[in-house]
Write a protein that holds these residues in place. Sequence first.
Motif, PDB file in Angstrom:
ATOM      1  N   GLN A  11       0.818  -1.022  -0.015  1.00 40.56           N
ATOM      2  CA  GLN A  11       0.068   0.062  -0.012  1.00 40.56           C
ATOM      3  C   GLN A  11       0.820   1.207   0.026  1.00 40.56           C
ATOM      4  OE1 GLN A  11      -3.020  -0.776  -0.581  1.00 40.56           O
ATOM      5  NE2 GLN A  11      -2.486  -2.852  -0.589  1.00 40.56           N
ATOM      6  N   LEU A  12       2.125   1.140   0.698  1.00 40.53           N
ATOM      7  CA  LEU A  12       3.128   2.457   0.585  1.00 40.53           C
ATOM      8  C   LEU A  12       3.443   2.538  -0.856  1.00 40.53           C
ATOM      9  CD1 LEU A  12       5.091   1.181   3.875  1.00 40.53           C
ATOM     10  CD2 LEU A  12       2.770   2.753   3.546  1.00 40.53           C
ATOM     11  N   ILE A  66       1.409   5.322  -2.037  1.00 41.48           N
ATOM     12  CA  ILE A  66       1.886   6.638  -1.560  1.00 41.48           C
ATOM     13  C   ILE A  66       3.202   7.124  -2.125  1.00 41.48           C
ATOM     14  CG2 ILE A  66       2.440   7.888   0.756  1.00 41.48           C
ATOM     15  CD1 ILE A  66       0.492   5.846   1.898  1.00 41.48           C
ATOM     16  N   GLU A  67       4.232   6.162  -2.180  1.00 47.39           N
ATOM     17  CA  GLU A  67       5.510   6.621  -2.633  1.00 47.39           C
ATOM     18  C   GLU A  67       5.427   7.148  -4.182  1.00 47.39           C
ATOM     19  OE1 GLU A  67       9.323   4.556  -0.681  1.00 47.39           O
ATOM     20  OE2 GLU A  67       8.249   3.153  -2.307  1.00 47.39           O
ATOM     21  N   GLU A  84      11.769   9.623   2.965  1.00 49.23           N
ATOM     22  CA  GLU A  84      11.044   8.626   3.571  1.00 49.23           C
ATOM     23  C   GLU A  84      10.060   9.226   4.736  1.00 49.23           C
ATOM     24  OE1 GLU A  84      10.538   5.937   1.922  1.00 49.23           O
ATOM     25  OE2 GLU A  84      12.310   5.524   0.970  1.00 49.23           O
ATOM     26  N   LEU A  97       6.093   9.620   4.419  1.00 49.06           N
ATOM     27  CA  LEU A  97       5.811   8.122   4.414  1.00 49.06           C
ATOM     28  C   LEU A  97       5.557   7.478   5.938  1.00 49.06           C
ATOM     29  CD1 LEU A  97       4.930   6.276   2.099  1.00 49.06           C
ATOM     30  CD2 LEU A  97       6.992   5.065   2.483  1.00 49.06           C
ATOM     31  N   PHE A 130       1.998   6.576   8.160  1.00 52.77           N
ATOM     32  CA  PHE A 130       1.640   5.509   8.656  1.00 52.77           C
ATOM     33  C   PHE A 130       1.771   5.630  10.357  1.00 52.77           C
ATOM     34  CE2 PHE A 130       0.924   3.476   4.943  1.00 52.77           C
ATOM     35  CZ  PHE A 130       0.665   2.078   5.194  1.00 52.77           C
ATOM     36  N   ALA A 133      -4.801   3.846   0.237  1.00 53.78           N
ATOM     37  CA  ALA A 133      -3.833   3.089   0.757  1.00 53.78           C
ATOM     38  C   ALA A 133      -3.949   2.966   2.181  1.00 53.78           C
ATOM     39  CB  ALA A 133      -2.230   3.527   0.527  1.00 53.78           C
ATOM     40  N   ALA A 189      -4.624  -0.868   4.394  1.00 57.75           N
ATOM     41  CA  ALA A 189      -3.587  -0.957   5.417  1.00 57.75           C
ATOM     42  C   ALA A 189      -4.138  -1.160   6.741  1.00 57.75           C
ATOM     43  CB  ALA A 189      -2.595   0.132   5.407  1.00 57.75           C
ATOM     44  N   LYS A 241       2.118  -2.738  11.323  1.00 60.79           N
ATOM     45  CA  LYS A 241       2.292  -1.399  10.359  1.00 60.79           C
ATOM     46  C   LYS A 241       3.800  -0.915  10.359  1.00 60.79           C
ATOM     47  CE  LYS A 241      -2.232   0.483  11.288  1.00 60.79           C
ATOM     48  NZ  LYS A 241      -2.367  -0.517  12.441  1.00 60.79           N
ATOM     49  N   VAL A 301       6.258  -0.546   7.026  1.00 58.64           N
ATOM     50  CA  VAL A 301       7.075   0.571   6.666  1.00 58.64           C
ATOM     51  C   VAL A 301       8.475   0.244   6.802  1.00 58.64           C
ATOM     52  CG1 VAL A 301       7.886   2.845   7.495  1.00 58.64           C
ATOM     53  CG2 VAL A 301       5.655   2.295   7.809  1.00 58.64           C
ATOM     54  N   ILE A 324       9.012  -1.440   3.190  1.00 58.87           N
ATOM     55  CA  ILE A 324       9.492  -0.574   2.211  1.00 58.87           C
ATOM     56  C   ILE A 324      10.626   0.262   2.059  1.00 58.87           C
ATOM     57  CG2 ILE A 324       8.324   1.771   1.259  1.00 58.87           C
ATOM     58  CD1 ILE A 324       7.132  -0.607  -0.115  1.00 58.87           C
TER      59      ILE A 324
END
Length: 547
Positions: free
Chosen positions: A146-147, A150-151, A162, A165, A169, A336, A340, A381, A385, A388
Amino acid sequence: MDGVDVVELVIVCVLFLLVTVMGFVAARWRRAEDLMHLDEWGLGGRNFGTWVTWFLLGGDLYTAYTFVAVPALVFGAGAAGFFAVPYTVVVYPLVFLVVVRLWSVSHVRGFVTPADFVRSRFDSPTMALLVAITGIVATMPYIALQLVGIEAVLKAMGVEGELPLIVAFIILALYTYNSGLRAPALIAFVKDTLIYLTIIVAVIVIPSRLGGWDAIFGAAEAKFASTGTGGVVLGEASQLNYATLALGSALALFLYPHTLTGALAASDRDVLKRNMSALPLYSFALAFIALLGFMAIAAGVEPIGGDGNTVVPVLFQQMFPSWFAGIAFAAIGIGALVPAAIMSIAAANLFTRNIYKEFLKRDATARQEAQVAKVVSLVVKLGAVAAIIFIDPQFSIDLQLIGGVIILQTLPSVAIGLYTRWLHRGGLVAGWVAGMAAGLLALYVTQRVGPDGTVLREHFGGSAFALSDLGLDTAVTVYAGFVALLVNLVVTVLVTAALRGAGVDPGVDGTADTDYTAERDDPTFRELPDPLESAPPGATGERPARR
């Protein structure tokens, strides 16, 4: 702020702030007197009606990764990327066969997870543990992916690093911790509204600006003809893989813990029946989302830094003013957050009920269960993170392919188990082991080959298993998960027949036939036990009434 589109960034931040407030306010929405119970925190009180369930399941199944990855696949491979459309059409009749019966037996017996059902149905803590571990492992890369959406948005807006991001989260983790499943259920209304708005505008405006659909498909056909990869129609060797990938993905989708969590939160069977009829509307939207890949080709989009996931954000920047691109980017970003959150809750429910309570603390109270689930949802979560940040996103996408293959190995115990008790618990364990081994082996030997025949990756190069690896003289490929599931089913049936023939104890079925058709007002239905009966000394209050 050099290179950053301020208008886009401001709109994204404002809408993100809106859903953040909604996430925290959700704890008071359909308010329970005590959220410290998995029924309330992890399943929203099992009280969601038709509209809420429709948005929740839609937000659960159609994610930010879908929004960016499906068009990216169409952009790079052509017709093969449209497998997502038939599989989301096929999935709802299959889901109907499973979730309605699972809802009934879960409400009668108090099950929170599919592993709870397997534990009771087959009297097998081992198989329940395997289902729980499989669900958690398959869900983790799905959360991480899901990230990717967003990225892609951050790259398009020119935001580097980062930190945004991580902040997004952390906030997601906090309001999920606070409000449980109510948070993504409420936010899903905003997410789906933004996505439908974006898609409707896109399919009207973009083709008109590019000269119509003839020009779009013509540009796509010219690109694929010049590169020698993909095409607007499927090649003969890839047709079987396309069909098995679509069917296998449909079977896998309704086995994921987050899908079943959304279904168990429904207030009654009729809610699920209505949703299985209405949810295909999302598939209609998905077809247009996939076509964004062809539109990006016609628009001459160049992915940022070679990242194919950025083709949709870049397309929107080229086709729309900054204010509307900001709305579209917010739709992807919020798209996202909703899945998530649901995925992390589902994984936390599995750990709490089927690992913590089953093996670590059998006498855990309802309050202790809820507290452990809330903490685990945070850990999940954070793990996503970290995945990613420290792992190449392309490798994370490959992990999701592996996730689909492994979650399919729970089909015999979860889906088939809803209809028959004939399968032996020993056979189910043996089938799971065989299917998992076959699936991972098929993925391991699959190479990724470039247009010129160069091997880009020796192992785990995709999910298209070449039948030539079985010694067959053919270029045809098939979905690795489909092969693994066939192995699982064959082994399960053979071992079951052998164990039953030898008179090995199959265990005691903890469910009754009437459980699987029980309605909410059916005489066989019973309310779940009052969590306060097992609460620590000094606890007060009453179990919130079902609405």
